[in-house]
Motif scaffolding. Structure first.
Motif, PDB file in Angstrom:
ATOM      1  N   GLU A 114       0.828  -1.208   0.000  1.00  0.00           N
ATOM      2  CA  GLU A 114       0.000   0.000   0.000  1.00  0.00           C
ATOM      3  C   GLU A 114       0.858   1.253   0.000  1.00  0.00           C
ATOM      4  O   GLU A 114       0.532   2.242  -0.653  1.00  0.00           O
ATOM      5  CB  GLU A 114      -0.958   0.020   1.196  1.00  0.00           C
ATOM      6  N   ARG A 115       1.974   1.208   0.709  1.00  0.00           N
ATOM      7  CA  ARG A 115       2.890   2.353   0.730  1.00  0.00           C
ATOM      8  C   ARG A 115       3.526   2.526  -0.650  1.00  0.00           C
ATOM      9  O   ARG A 115       3.683   3.657  -1.128  1.00  0.00           O
ATOM     10  CB  ARG A 115       3.963   2.145   1.806  1.00  0.00           C
ATOM     11  N   GLU A 118       1.019   4.192  -2.809  1.00  0.00           N
ATOM     12  CA  GLU A 118       0.948   5.605  -2.455  1.00  0.00           C
ATOM     13  C   GLU A 118       2.116   6.382  -3.082  1.00  0.00           C
ATOM     14  O   GLU A 118       1.920   7.444  -3.680  1.00  0.00           O
ATOM     15  CB  GLU A 118       0.975   5.743  -0.932  1.00  0.00           C
ATOM     16  N   ARG A 165      -6.737   2.166  -4.058  1.00  0.00           N
ATOM     17  CA  ARG A 165      -5.982   1.868  -2.854  1.00  0.00           C
ATOM     18  C   ARG A 165      -6.950   1.329  -1.822  1.00  0.00           C
ATOM     19  O   ARG A 165      -8.132   1.609  -1.843  1.00  0.00           O
ATOM     20  CB  ARG A 165      -5.272   3.120  -2.324  1.00  0.00           C
TER      21      ARG A 165
END
Length: 174
Positions: A114-115, A118, A165
């Motif tokens: 997820e990072r 991002e 996301r």
């Protein structure tokens, strides 16, 4: 939001961090009940179960570890958790798996991906820089893990117009 609720109930606190509040002194049962109601109305929850509180502390610590990975170079997550929470890692890992249904490792991987998503959305770092900032051993390792979790390569994901996301609270939990 939590700070406003505590202030509204005139409950003194030392600190407020992600998922945790340290009060200056004990509160009455009535104050606790009222606080619980107010928190529920705002979409939060007052947790009394010590295991549930510990799970939230583990999650918070891991989220910070992933988010600030470049500030914890090459630090093993097991060492970080032991240092941060002052519990035996085996106990933490077993409790986490038992309660959440996923391993700590799976939770970390999900948050790292997820990072990566991002950072890809921000388009400020290239894949090599992202791999370095998240302490991946190589771009290849990041790419293979990303593809295993998402089914897409990081490059293809970056090209998508509708980048989806996952809500942070839902990451890593099935």
């Amino acid at each position: 939001m939590v700070q406003a609720i505590l202030d509204e109930h005139k409950i003194a606190y030392k600190s407020i961090e992600l998922g945790e509040v340290e009060l200056k002194s004990a509160i009455t049962t009535e104050q606790r009940n009222q606080l619980g109601i107010s928190l529920l109305q705002s979409g939060h929850e007052l947790m009394a179960d010590k295991k549930a509180v510990l799970i939230e502390r583990i999650k918070s610590a891991l989220i910070f570890l992933v988010r600030d990975a470049d500030q914890h170079p090459k630090m093993k997550h097991s060492d970080y958790l032991v240092q941060k929470l002052d519990y035996d890692y085996t106990y933490l890992a077993n409790l986490f798996s038992e309660v959440t249904g996923v391993t700590i490792e799976h939770f970390i991987i999900a948050h790292k991906i997820e990072r990566v998503k991002e950072l890809l959305l921000y388009d400020e770092l290239n894949l090599t820089q992202i791999a370095e900032s998240l302490n991946y051993s190589s771009v290849g390792h990041l790419s293979s893990q990303f593809k295993k979790v998402t089914g897409l390569t990081p490059t293809y994901y970056k090209q998508l117009k509708h980048k989806k996301r996952t809500i942070l609270e839902d990451v890593g939990i099935m």
